[in-house]
Design an enzyme around this catalytic site. Sequence first.
Site, mmCIF file in Angstrom:
data_model
loop_
_atom_site.group_PDB
_atom_site.id
_atom_site.type_symbol
_atom_site.label_atom_id
_atom_site.label_comp_id
_atom_site.label_asym_id
_atom_site.label_seq_id
_atom_site.Cartn_x
_atom_site.Cartn_y
_atom_site.Cartn_z
ATOM 1 N N LEU A 200 13.482 20.662 7.702
ATOM 2 C CA LEU A 200 12.357 20.012 7.667
ATOM 3 C C LEU A 200 11.498 20.621 9.061
ATOM 4 O O LEU A 200 12.373 20.073 10.057
ATOM 5 C CB LEU A 200 12.224 18.653 7.421
ATOM 6 C CG LEU A 200 12.222 18.080 5.944
ATOM 7 C CD1 LEU A 200 12.334 16.643 6.410
ATOM 8 C CD2 LEU A 200 11.376 18.481 4.825
ATOM 9 N N HIS A 201 10.420 21.120 9.108
ATOM 10 C CA HIS A 201 9.896 21.415 10.288
ATOM 11 C C HIS A 201 8.250 21.585 10.357
ATOM 12 O O HIS A 201 7.475 21.602 11.526
ATOM 13 C CB HIS A 201 10.377 22.383 11.094
ATOM 14 C CG HIS A 201 10.057 23.939 10.486
ATOM 15 N ND1 HIS A 201 10.564 24.237 9.315
ATOM 16 C CD2 HIS A 201 8.952 24.887 10.999
ATOM 17 C CE1 HIS A 201 10.021 25.535 9.253
ATOM 18 N NE2 HIS A 201 9.089 25.692 10.176
ATOM 19 N N ARG A 202 7.843 21.416 9.150
ATOM 20 C CA ARG A 202 6.125 21.754 8.961
ATOM 21 C C ARG A 202 5.626 20.760 9.686
ATOM 22 O O ARG A 202 5.790 19.252 9.238
ATOM 23 C CB ARG A 202 5.864 21.928 7.414
ATOM 24 C CG ARG A 202 6.360 22.958 6.714
ATOM 25 C CD ARG A 202 5.417 24.150 6.673
ATOM 26 N NE ARG A 202 6.284 25.342 6.536
ATOM 27 C CZ ARG A 202 6.365 26.456 7.095
ATOM 28 N NH1 ARG A 202 5.766 26.686 8.211
ATOM 29 N NH2 ARG A 202 7.093 27.395 6.711
#
Length: 376
Positions: A200-202
């Site tokens: 997850l990094h958005r």
Amino acid sequence: MAGARPNFVKIAPIVAELRRHAEEIRTTLVHTGQHYDSSMSEAFFRDLDIPPPDIALNVGSGSHAQQTAEIMQRFEPVLLELKPDYVLVVGDVNSTVACALTAAKLRIGVIHVEAGLRSFDREMPEEVNRVLTDHLSDLLFVTEESGRRNLLREGIAEERIHFVGNVMIDSLRRQLAVASRSPILEQCGLSPQRFGLVTLHRPSNVDEPEVFLGILSALRTVGERLPLLFPIHPRTQAHVIEWHLDEFFANSGLEVNPEAKACGLFRTVPLGYLDFLQLMQHARLVFTDSGGIQEETCVLGVPCLTLRHNTERPCTIEMGTNRLVGTDPKKIISAAEMVLANRKPEPRLPPLWDGGAATRIVETLFKRLTQRAQRI
Ligand code: UD1
């Protein structure tokens, strides 16, 4: 030009192919330095056998405007000195648009690899980068049919668009056998098909506390049934610390190889390409908001639950390996339950995702350069 982690995976087969034609096409590899941690950059150069960059711009982090402007300022003198025929950019990160714009302003041809992808969501910084880069480009290489349709609809001339397949899958096919030798499964105490993988990094998922907490609580619930390994991106890790979210994880701190034998959500430092590929290949399911991972799981036949409301890679949905589940915790949990109740999907190969994309790109480029030389 390359600057951020996903760029390195895309550039590797192109650089290898260009080096095979070193006598005909002279190339210079420029690293902008958008990603600079060794786990986000050096590890990828090593795992993917990319030669060290010829030029490093070392821009580092900053706001979007700062980062983009800094890359442009440092890239312009490089172009003025080298006077290349073309600048080749990949993907959709800030480095991509910054280098494309710098080149276009100097009337240097721009080549965009992975052109035409559209999420139709301008809230995503990458969507702005994609649209701008495509409209600055002279040669546009697309990975899937939707890319071609999107570009034609936006008025880009057909003769500039080339459907060549996917360089990310070139890298995957090249490295799969090497990745199988990675000891990461044993190191983390994991057995094939008995764990899930998370990335997850958005900004839309990890920069909003409510959204991020909702996702983490859903993952913790799924983790009660199946150990989940979560290599944490620096942006995401910064929020885990800032918002004191340790309680969601089964292990404390950022371990290199957590023993994930029991159930729970286990965090780890960002992993190199080969270790991650080995994990992905053997995962029962993957939760992600990354673009590339939606494509890689498609080819590997691993169920992918994409924690977003849209995707710029619709062919992965059509192939049946990827599902958009959004960020509602209940929906994430029920989608995971459905995957676990079903059999593993078959690996699917979208058209031209056959490992030959870089060869097609360099062939096209070679023809272009030859035609150009004949005209002069
Ligand atoms: C960037 C790309 C995104 C891509 C992702 C892959 C843009 C707009 N976004 O997002 O499309 O999917 O890379 O990882 O270009 N940081 C470090 N070390 C690093 C790099 C970053 O600690 O080596 C931290 C910094 O605090 C930085 C933050 O991560 O401010 C975000 O980095 P940045 O490159 O701005 O965007 P990403 O979230 O990595």
